[in-house]
Design a protein around this motif. Structure first.
Motif, PDB file in Angstrom:
ATOM      1  N   LEU A 158     -85.072  62.293  19.243  1.00 23.34           N
ATOM      2  CA  LEU A 158     -85.034  61.036  18.223  1.00 23.34           C
ATOM      3  C   LEU A 158     -86.218  61.583  16.579  1.00 23.34           C
ATOM      4  O   LEU A 158     -85.310  61.115  15.846  1.00 23.34           O
ATOM      5  CB  LEU A 158     -85.969  60.502  19.038  1.00 23.34           C
ATOM      6  CG  LEU A 158     -86.441  58.990  17.985  1.00 23.34           C
ATOM      7  CD1 LEU A 158     -85.384  58.216  18.222  1.00 23.34           C
ATOM      8  CD2 LEU A 158     -88.488  58.138  18.917  1.00 23.34           C
ATOM      9  N   GLY A 159     -86.328  62.526  16.577  1.00 25.25           N
ATOM     10  CA  GLY A 159     -86.941  63.270  15.779  1.00 25.25           C
ATOM     11  C   GLY A 159     -84.989  63.463  14.726  1.00 25.25           C
ATOM     12  O   GLY A 159     -85.178  63.020  13.176  1.00 25.25           O
ATOM     13  N   LEU A 206     -83.481  60.292  13.768  1.00 29.24           N
ATOM     14  CA  LEU A 206     -83.952  59.433  12.943  1.00 29.24           C
ATOM     15  C   LEU A 206     -84.045  59.767  11.193  1.00 29.24           C
ATOM     16  O   LEU A 206     -83.595  59.397  10.365  1.00 29.24           O
ATOM     17  CB  LEU A 206     -85.594  59.226  12.980  1.00 29.24           C
ATOM     18  CG  LEU A 206     -85.916  58.275  14.011  1.00 29.24           C
ATOM     19  CD1 LEU A 206     -87.375  58.149  14.275  1.00 29.24           C
ATOM     20  CD2 LEU A 206     -85.750  56.798  13.787  1.00 29.24           C
ATOM     21  N   GLN A 207     -83.637  61.327  11.819  1.00 27.03           N
ATOM     22  CA  GLN A 207     -83.921  62.221  10.415  1.00 27.03           C
ATOM     23  C   GLN A 207     -82.403  62.316   9.763  1.00 27.03           C
ATOM     24  O   GLN A 207     -81.775  61.805   8.374  1.00 27.03           O
ATOM     25  CB  GLN A 207     -84.017  63.565  10.349  1.00 27.03           C
ATOM     26  CG  GLN A 207     -83.347  64.362   9.296  1.00 27.03           C
ATOM     27  CD  GLN A 207     -84.322  63.980   8.018  1.00 27.03           C
ATOM     28  OE1 GLN A 207     -85.868  63.730   8.758  1.00 27.03           O
ATOM     29  NE2 GLN A 207     -83.912  63.615   6.942  1.00 27.03           N
ATOM     30  N   GLY A 208     -81.355  61.788  10.752  1.00 26.45           N
ATOM     31  CA  GLY A 208     -80.230  61.218  10.176  1.00 26.45           C
ATOM     32  C   GLY A 208     -79.959  60.143  10.149  1.00 26.45           C
ATOM     33  O   GLY A 208     -78.709  59.793   9.132  1.00 26.45           O
ATOM     34  N   CYS A 209     -80.838  59.353  10.609  1.00 21.96           N
ATOM     35  CA  CYS A 209     -80.707  58.208   9.536  1.00 21.96           C
ATOM     36  C   CYS A 209     -81.083  57.442   8.756  1.00 21.96           C
ATOM     37  O   CYS A 209     -80.413  57.407   7.239  1.00 21.96           O
ATOM     38  CB  CYS A 209     -80.923  57.147  10.728  1.00 21.96           C
ATOM     39  SG  CYS A 209     -80.147  57.130  11.860  1.00 21.96           S
ATOM     40  N   GLN A 240     -76.788  56.475  13.275  1.00 17.07           N
ATOM     41  CA  GLN A 240     -77.192  55.598  13.451  1.00 17.07           C
ATOM     42  C   GLN A 240     -76.363  54.896  14.506  1.00 17.07           C
ATOM     43  O   GLN A 240     -77.328  54.129  15.145  1.00 17.07           O
ATOM     44  CB  GLN A 240     -76.039  54.665  11.613  1.00 17.07           C
ATOM     45  CG  GLN A 240     -77.344  54.959  11.013  1.00 17.07           C
ATOM     46  CD  GLN A 240     -76.682  54.610   9.688  1.00 17.07           C
ATOM     47  OE1 GLN A 240     -75.394  54.675   9.434  1.00 17.07           O
ATOM     48  NE2 GLN A 240     -77.784  54.245   8.266  1.00 17.07           N
ATOM     49  N   GLY A 241     -75.340  55.536  14.930  1.00 13.39           N
ATOM     50  CA  GLY A 241     -74.248  54.829  16.187  1.00 13.39           C
ATOM     51  C   GLY A 241     -75.450  55.350  17.490  1.00 13.39           C
ATOM     52  O   GLY A 241     -75.217  54.203  18.348  1.00 13.39           O
ATOM     53  N   LYS A 242     -75.932  56.766  17.023  1.00 15.36           N
ATOM     54  CA  LYS A 242     -76.688  57.150  18.048  1.00 15.36           C
ATOM     55  C   LYS A 242     -78.048  56.328  18.948  1.00 15.36           C
ATOM     56  O   LYS A 242     -78.285  55.875  20.121  1.00 15.36           O
ATOM     57  CB  LYS A 242     -76.945  58.281  18.221  1.00 15.36           C
ATOM     58  CG  LYS A 242     -75.604  59.236  18.836  1.00 15.36           C
ATOM     59  CD  LYS A 242     -75.820  60.790  19.098  1.00 15.36           C
ATOM     60  CE  LYS A 242     -73.946  61.509  18.509  1.00 15.36           C
ATOM     61  NZ  LYS A 242     -74.897  62.898  18.662  1.00 15.36           N
TER      62      LYS A 242
END
Length: 185
Positions: free
Chosen positions: A7-8, A11-14, A22-24
């Motif tokens: 999740l971290g 969220l970092q990727g987002c 974002q898709g995941k």
């Protein structure tokens, strides 16, 4: 890797604007968000619109998310606020809240929220539904509901009482229908 690390990373990727992240994130939280949105809508189409707009808000404001706190409550708040915005935009002035006449024994029985109540909650008028959800599910106070919906505290209290009464009536009718179905089935 455990779920927290994933999740971290998501969220970092987002936060970096990565479409795959974002898709995941969308896939991982779709069910959770849809369950929240459905309580505020009369249809899954409306809920999907609220959810998608909520995800857009998440992605636009992900930089405001404080990673020291759990993501789910932040996400939930965004979906609830999106439902309130949807209500304000589309439903507020289209709702008619007729008085409800119920036998006294139904009016006194407690009403609680559960998954099997969702279809019945969706039958409520938009104003009753949103006040019920904000008060019962989100634990907002009448003052907060009044401010969010631009109504008086008295209107909030009245709509909650009427929503509960209507839910009791609908629940009782459903139980009678199920009982008849079992008898004749």
């Amino acid at each position: 890797m455990d779920g927290k690390i994933n999740l971290g990373l998501l969220l970092q990727g987002c936060m970096e604007g990565n479409p795959k992240s974002q898709g995941k994130l969308y896939q991982q939280f779709y069910g959770y968000g849809m369950n929240i949105a459905l309580r505020y809508c009369k249809s899954s189409t409306e809920a999907e619109e609220i959810l998608n707009d909520g995800f857009l808000r998440v992605f636009k404001n992900i930089d405001k998310y404080d990673t020291q706190y759990p993501f789910k409550p932040w996400f939930r708040k965004i979906i609830v606020n999106q439902a309130i915005d949807y209500f304000r935009k589309y439903e507020k002035y289209n709702s008619y809240n007729a008085p409800i006449d119920l036998p006294e024994n139904l009016a006194d029985s407690p009403i609680t929220a559960s998954d099997d109540m969702l279809p019945i909650v969706q039958m409520l008028s938009p104003m009753y539904r949103i006040v019920f959800n904000l008060y019962v599910m989100e634990e907002y106070k009448h003052q907060e509901i009044a401010e969010k919906l631009d109504i008086s505290i008295g209107t909030s209290k009245s709509n909650l009482a009427r929503a509960k009464a209507k839910l009791r009536s609908l629940w009782a009718a459903q139980q009678i229908d199920q009982s008849k179905t079992r008898e004749h089935g």
